[in-house]
Design an enzyme around this catalytic site. Structure first.
Site, PDB file in Angstrom:
ATOM      1  N   LYS A  46      -6.645  -7.051 -22.912  1.00  0.00           N
ATOM      2  CA  LYS A  46      -5.805  -8.254 -22.738  1.00  0.00           C
ATOM      3  C   LYS A  46      -4.539  -8.119 -23.562  1.00  0.00           C
ATOM      4  CE  LYS A  46      -7.179  -9.440 -19.939  1.00  0.00           C
ATOM      5  NZ  LYS A  46      -8.204  -9.169 -19.008  1.00  0.00           N
ATOM      6  N   GLY A  50       0.831  -1.204   0.000  1.00  0.00           N
ATOM      7  CA  GLY A  50       0.000   0.000   0.000  1.00  0.00           C
ATOM      8  C   GLY A  50       0.859   1.245   0.000  1.00  0.00           C
TER       9      GLY A  50
HETATM   10  C1  F6R Z   1      -7.032  -6.731 -16.176  1.00  0.00           C
HETATM   11  C2  F6R Z   1      -7.294  -6.757 -14.753  1.00  0.00           C
HETATM   12  C3  F6R Z   1      -7.616  -5.477 -14.093  1.00  0.00           C
HETATM   13  C4  F6R Z   1      -8.681  -5.713 -12.999  1.00  0.00           C
HETATM   14  C5  F6R Z   1      -8.921  -4.429 -12.207  1.00  0.00           C
HETATM   15  C6  F6R Z   1     -10.012  -4.591 -11.174  1.00  0.00           C
HETATM   16  O1  F6R Z   1      -6.751  -7.996 -16.676  1.00  0.00           O
HETATM   17  O2  F6R Z   1      -7.228  -7.778 -14.126  1.00  0.00           O
HETATM   18  O3  F6R Z   1      -8.041  -4.517 -15.003  1.00  0.00           O
HETATM   19  O4  F6R Z   1      -9.855  -6.128 -13.601  1.00  0.00           O
HETATM   20  O5  F6R Z   1      -7.723  -4.047 -11.574  1.00  0.00           O
HETATM   21  O6  F6R Z   1      -9.715  -5.609 -10.276  1.00  0.00           O
HETATM   22  P1  F6R Z   1     -10.823  -6.276  -9.367  1.00  0.00           P
HETATM   23  O7  F6R Z   1     -11.754  -7.001 -10.256  1.00  0.00           O
HETATM   24  O8  F6R Z   1     -10.076  -7.171  -8.445  1.00  0.00           O
HETATM   25  O9  F6R Z   1     -11.515  -5.147  -8.651  1.00  0.00           O
END
Ligand code: F6R
Length: 610
Positions: free
Chosen positions: A487, A101
């Site tokens: 991607k 963090g």
């Molecule tokens: C792309 C990817 C990121 C996550 C984003 C949100 O492949 O993994 O764009 O989708 O950081 O993450 P979550 O879904 O964990 O909130």
């Protein structure tokens, strides 16, 4: 971002810490380090490099110490150097600390500590914690110093600390960044994510926001910010240690792409009532009156989860006739959004720990909006902050580039849209029954789409040297194009831009030329012809086109340079299978370009900083 692991138990700590770090490396892989206490002797090893390099260096040392902490870094403050790698120490090298963090007020704290005679060795924000604890421990004891230090930090962070004067204790604290704890076999383990705990236990204690804890072999004590004891039952996590292994695949990403039929089947299992022709979402709180009474829905998320939200918003409007929009969490939280009891917020997140998504949810709750989480990780912060949660059940996703988390989010959002349509009476029974059947067929369609692995690999070889790509899709598959482009850029570092097909003529077409390929989604349905017109316009300008079309669509096949044929499915559920060849294409391009798809540069799996 950044992986933390701490162990206090009956066995030598170093090998256990290194194994845990390897399971957390998806969180950051700039640098790695560990500190082990042997009695009151603190031993530290760190480097700018991968966990495997650290393991090679430590292997020969045979440290017997049974308590320690270890870190894998995703740099925020200070370059990627050994000096900036964690752990960081106090002046007398008796305290070691690692964080995940950002400590926002580190400059002020550092200035204050330096004025008091503390000597700093790194450019990091973390080091202030070691010196703060050093300054506070003589009067407050180590646990008190940890609490007081945590209280003086601003930002979103979690840290682990060891002190040579407390050789059987591990101290941890967190605010807004994840931290999980497990107790098993006479040991206590803390980590920033569940995979590091899986070889030891599946009973996970989530440390709450603003809490700290003391761990010793076989025991833990949780306290709130005021030092009062906190009792918390563990949550059982249904993942196995094997899920954190590659299982014969070259990369986690490839394994997870191939897991999608099963993952989506898991999302749907028990949630479709085929005989009644509607979803069966007992756990889904659409019965929660504040959610079902909402007049408007905002879906908030980041990255891939935002692409899923674009799809969810479109489907909610189509099936439930409720105004819905997908908003980037980082835009919502710094904007002036119209929230309130009439606006339900659906927060979509794989990890449930994304800082911007959590902040947007806090804002929504303060404004009185009911919050529904669509999330993969049980017990994560988002699920604790939301009024209710629909779990996506993707299983553990290790690859930094999200794949099965995305398709399971699509399936979960489709379930919500159908259910909401039934409850609001906007979806006639026959259409609801057809939708339920369409969803039930999705895992099969995903499995068929996986057969495009070979053709996607061939195309990857052909196009691996392209500098740019345009991705186009419309309606349900505009998010598919957006996700395909994301991607490709995140793992192969090729610039890729996605546009809704209708926008092409408003600017992007200017880029088209023979070296600028386009990937277009033109599956059967209401916008197929419009997409094929876009494709003709591109080819008229000699732009190469890779087209995703429905199997047997000869006109589509004739319209493009290359065709990837997808199974025939209802248009509104086509995004679940259409994204698969795009994931495979991105994967193979990355491999062709010798990029590591599981550890893309500059990225980390959960974005716990803002
Ligand atoms: C792309 C990817 C990121 C996550 C984003 C949100 O492949 O993994 O764009 O989708 O950081 O993450 P979550 O879904 O964990 O909130």
């Amino acid at each position: 971002m950044c992986g933390l692991m701490g162990y206090a138990g009956p066995s030598p700590a170093a090998p256990i810490l290194l194994e845990g770090l390897a399971r957390l490396e998806y969180r950051g892989y700039d640098s790695a380090g560990l500190a082990v206490l042997e009695g009151d002797r603190l031993r530290v090893e760190k480097l700018a490099g991968r966990v495997s390099e650290l393991a090679a260096r430590v292997r020969g040392l045979a440290w017997p110490g049974r308590l320690g902490i270890a870190h894998t870094r995703w740099a925020t403050h200070g370059e990627v150097t050994e000096q900036n790698a964690h752990p960081h120490l106090d002046c007398h090298e008796r305290i070691a600390v690692i964080t995940n963090g950002i400590v926002e007020n580190w400059r002020e704290l550092r200035a204050e500590l330096e004025a008091g005679g503390h000597r700093f060795r790194s450019e990091t924000d973390t080091e202030v914690i070691a010196h703060l604890a050093e300054a506070l421990a003589p009067s407050l004891g180590v646990a008190g110093a940890v609490r007081e230090a945590a209280a003086r930090l601003r930002g979103a962070y979690a840290f682990l600390l060891v002190h040579a004067t407390a050789p059987d204790r591990l101290f941890v604290a967190r605010r807004s960044a994840p931290l999980v704890i497990g107790v098993a076999d006479g040991a206590a383990i803390a980590a920033s994510d569940v995979p590091a705990l899986l070889p030891h236990t599946r009973e996970i204690v989530y440390l709450g926001d603003g809490e700290s804890a003391e761990l010793w072999p076989g025991g833990i004590r949780l306290t709130d910010a005021a030092g009062r004891p906190v009792a918390r039952d563990p949550v059982h996590v249904p993942w196995s240690a094997a899920e954190a292994e590659k299982g014969g695949y070259a990369h986690f990403m490839l394994k997870e792409i191939h897991e999608q039929p099963r993952a989506v089947a898991d999302t749907l299992v028990g949630r479709l009532d085929l005989s009644a022709g509607r979803p069966r979402l007992e756990e889904l709180p659409l019965s929660e009156p504040r959610i079902s009474a909402a007049r408007r829905v905002l879906l908030v998320a980041c990255g891939t989860a935002w692409h899923a939200s674009l799809y969810g918003a479109a489907l909610l409007e189509e099936l439930a006739r409720v105004p819905a929009a997908a908003v980037l969490a980082s835009e919502l939280r710094y904007g002036h959004p119209v929230l309130g009891p009439d606006t339900a917020v659906v927060a979509v997140s794989q990890s449930g720990e994304t800082a911007d998504t959590l902040a947007a949810v806090r804002l929504a709750r303060e404004a009185g909006s009911p919050v529904l989480a669509v999330c993969n990780v049980m017990g994560s912060q988002l699920t604790r902050d939301a009024d209710a949660t629909l779990y996506t059940r993707a299983g553990l996703e290790v690859g930094v580039a999200s794949t099965k988390a995305y398709t399971t989010q699509l399936a979960a959002l489709a379930l919500i849209a159908v259910e909401w349509g039934v409850r609001r009476g906007t979806l006639p029974p026959a259409e609801a029954a057809a939708a339920v059947e369409g969803l039930a067929a999705a895992p099969g369609a995903l499995a068929e789409a996986l057969r495009l692995d070979g053709p996607a690999a061939d195309l990857a070889r052909q196009y691996r040297f392209a500098y740019n790509f345009l991705y186009l899709g419309r309606r349900h598959n505009w998010p598919t194009a957006a996700e395909g482009a994301l991607k490709l850029k995140e793992i192969s570092y090729i610039h890729a831009e996605a546009y809704p097909g209708g926008e092409m003529k408003h600017g992007p077409i200017a880029m088209i030329e023979p070296t600028f390929p386009t990937v277009a989604v033109a599956v059967e349905g209401s916008v197929r012809e419009k997409m094929l017109s876009n494709v003709s316009e591109i080819r008229a300008r000699k732009g190469p086109v890779i087209l995703l079309a429905t199997r047997g669509d000869r006109d589509a096949a004739a319209a493009a340079d290359h065709v990837l044929e997808l199974p025939r499915v209802p248009e509104r559920f086509s995004p679940l299978s259409a994204v698969v060849p795009l994931q495979l294409f991105a994967y193979h391009v990355a491999v062709e370009r010798a990029c590591d798809p599981d550890r893309p540069r500059n990225l980390a799996k959960s974005v716990t900083v803002e």
